[in-house]
Design an enzyme around this catalytic site. Sequence first.
Site, PDB file in Angstrom:
ATOM      1  N   TRP A   1       0.802  -1.223   0.000  1.00  0.00           N
ATOM      2  CA  TRP A   1       0.000   0.000   0.000  1.00  0.00           C
ATOM      3  C   TRP A   1       0.834   1.271   0.000  1.00  0.00           C
ATOM      4  CZ3 TRP A   1       1.473   2.816   4.117  1.00  0.00           C
ATOM      5  CH2 TRP A   1       1.955   2.132   5.245  1.00  0.00           C
ATOM      6  N   ASN A   2       2.133   1.197   0.338  1.00  0.00           N
ATOM      7  CA  ASN A   2       2.853   2.439   0.621  1.00  0.00           C
ATOM      8  C   ASN A   2       3.330   3.208  -0.613  1.00  0.00           C
ATOM      9  OD1 ASN A   2       4.616   0.278   0.228  1.00  0.00           O
ATOM     10  ND2 ASN A   2       6.161   1.061   1.622  1.00  0.00           N
TER      11      ASN A   2
ATOM     12  N   PRO B   1      -3.451  -5.593  -5.818  1.00  0.00           N
ATOM     13  CA  PRO B   1      -2.969  -4.465  -5.020  1.00  0.00           C
ATOM     14  C   PRO B   1      -3.470  -4.559  -3.593  1.00  0.00           C
ATOM     15  CG  PRO B   1      -4.828  -3.779  -6.359  1.00  0.00           C
ATOM     16  CD  PRO B   1      -4.545  -5.211  -6.728  1.00  0.00           C
ATOM     17  N   ALA B   2      -2.849  -3.826  -2.702  1.00  0.00           N
ATOM     18  CA  ALA B   2      -3.287  -3.795  -1.308  1.00  0.00           C
ATOM     19  C   ALA B   2      -4.695  -3.218  -1.207  1.00  0.00           C
ATOM     20  CB  ALA B   2      -2.320  -2.959  -0.480  1.00  0.00           C
TER      21      ALA B   2
ATOM     22  N   GLY C   1       6.158  -6.829   0.799  1.00  0.00           N
ATOM     23  CA  GLY C   1       5.407  -6.675   2.035  1.00  0.00           C
ATOM     24  C   GLY C   1       6.221  -7.147   3.225  1.00  0.00           C
ATOM     25  N   SER C   2       5.541  -7.547   4.263  1.00  0.00           N
ATOM     26  CA  SER C   2       6.219  -7.914   5.503  1.00  0.00           C
ATOM     27  C   SER C   2       6.935  -9.253   5.372  1.00  0.00           C
ATOM     28  CB  SER C   2       5.211  -7.992   6.651  1.00  0.00           C
ATOM     29  OG  SER C   2       4.375  -9.127   6.502  1.00  0.00           O
TER      30      SER C   2
ATOM     31  N   GLU D   1      10.380  -9.048  -1.801  1.00  0.00           N
ATOM     32  CA  GLU D   1      10.953  -7.806  -1.275  1.00  0.00           C
ATOM     33  C   GLU D   1      10.259  -7.566   0.045  1.00  0.00           C
ATOM     34  OE1 GLU D   1      11.560  -4.552   0.103  1.00  0.00           O
ATOM     35  OE2 GLU D   1      10.263  -3.678  -1.437  1.00  0.00           O
ATOM     36  N   LEU D   2      10.999  -7.845   1.141  1.00  0.00           N
ATOM     37  CA  LEU D   2      10.367  -7.950   2.456  1.00  0.00           C
ATOM     38  C   LEU D   2      10.786  -6.800   3.381  1.00  0.00           C
ATOM     39  CD1 LEU D   2      10.734 -11.840   2.747  1.00  0.00           C
ATOM     40  CD2 LEU D   2       8.856 -10.501   1.756  1.00  0.00           C
TER      41      LEU D   2
ATOM     42  N   CYS E   1      10.072   0.605   3.185  1.00  0.00           N
ATOM     43  CA  CYS E   1      10.989  -0.441   3.634  1.00  0.00           C
ATOM     44  C   CYS E   1      12.428   0.047   3.609  1.00  0.00           C
ATOM     45  CB  CYS E   1      10.825  -1.697   2.788  1.00  0.00           C
ATOM     46  SG  CYS E   1      11.049  -1.410   1.024  1.00  0.00           S
TER      47      CYS E   1
ATOM     48  N   SER F   1      16.992   4.728  -4.545  1.00  0.00           N
ATOM     49  CA  SER F   1      16.214   3.910  -5.475  1.00  0.00           C
ATOM     50  C   SER F   1      16.256   4.509  -6.873  1.00  0.00           C
ATOM     51  CB  SER F   1      14.762   3.811  -5.008  1.00  0.00           C
ATOM     52  OG  SER F   1      14.691   3.207  -3.732  1.00  0.00           O
TER      53      SER F   1
END
Length: 500
Positions: free
Chosen positions: A172-173, A197-198, A250-251, A272-273, A306, A463
């Site tokens: 979501w970010n 998507p979230a 995500g987490s 990608e955590l 993240c 990034s």
Amino acid sequence: MTISTPTPVPSSSPDSLEADLLARVPSQLFIGGDWVDARAGATLDVHDPATGLVIKTIADARAEDGLAALDAAVAAADEWAETAPRARGEILRGAFDLLQERREDFALLMTLEMGKPLAEARGEVTYGGEFLRWFSEEAVRIGGRYGRNPEGTGSMIVSERPVGPAFLITPWNFPLAMATRKIAPALAAGCTAVVKPASLTPLTTLLLASLLEEAGLPKGVLNVFTTSTTSAVSDPIIADPRLRKLSFTGSTGVGQQLIRQSAQNVLRISMELGGNAPFVVFEDADLDKAVEGALAAKFRNIGQACTAANRFIVHTSVASEFATRLSARVSAFRMGRGTEEGVTVGPLINDAAVTKVDALVTDAVSRGATVRTGGHPVDGDGSFYEATVITGVTAGSDILREEIFGPVLSIVEFSDEDEAVRLANDTEYGLVSYVFTESLARGQRMIDRLDTGMMGLNVGVLSNAAAPFGGVKQSGLGREGGSEGIREYLSTKYTLIPNA
């Protein structure tokens, strides 16, 4: 810190630019090139985190909708894989061009559903768009090799082929950039895709799907479903043997579960955590650069990234000056709804996020830390937490172990390089690190000594679509972006041709 009162929710002003934009965002599922309602007729509400009020109601998919999306991706897979790389690239480039024309729409939409200040949302449009442009160029650079084998008995052909239908789960970010960072390489490689998507920020992806449709993407190549019951819809897709690729951002906890599920069909995976980024300031650092880097690394996206710096590890000789300068800057931030002029800190994504951040600050203070500025939730509408600087954080504090995901900057001190490295590496995560030093030799040592997949040397934001993004340890597997990003969607095939 200046705190403004959020303006009314867009839906209460039907003649506003915001209401017009929201009306143009699709509310249905995108399956097989058609916009369709969820088969069960369920809907979910999307909220503005600055007010807590509903801004749009959209389709809420169930398991049969998710499998229908996979059916469409499978049906389109062979034809899309055989589509000329140049043709695939031109569609992505067309989508990039359309995005530039509509950048204000996408920026405003992200601010409405996620809360980030409008200036940052515009920056995300630039960043997210670059993945469309970069991978439109990479589509025609999928290579291979040819040559005689060492024994001289034949010739070897090594070719790259799309892995097959992919399931892409985005967070979501960064609603646009996380979608384009997965969708663009998948399509460039010749893979069809199902995207989830979230549920907190689904609108940007729906608008992106309509843009790709307009750019000429064939039916079924991209499919998007939105849902409030993620596991119930996603699990059957992951268990389906027709799926060949899973990408998730995500987490770490959810990623570990998805890795276990993906093992059933031995899927290609990209994960990608979580992160727990150290930001190391040595005694010889240029403090002006370090302060600017800290503000960017910590408060970009309201700290909900993240890559956000989590643990500021500062040499004892400069820690007091560093904290004083930072506190002065942070205390001048303006908090409010991201659409308002001059706002630098928007809301967190929801009330649960505020509760988590406040608990981390409270724990640190109970162990002896000092709040230099901020340190409290904001009463009233929306999910706001003050931008915060705390010093004197002690070992064992939760804030040093857990990903903050909020606008809180915590400082610990060190006395020598070995201690800095030990503190920086004292985490199960390894996504990104930041180092500020004027010593080239020390900077080179840090590249080798810090256990992270990325490092910013005297910069607070690193990034880039042309660079590989990803981490080590429990921060994930695989890379997104760069020439490495498209390889995650390609399989290697070796063929031997004997001598005539």
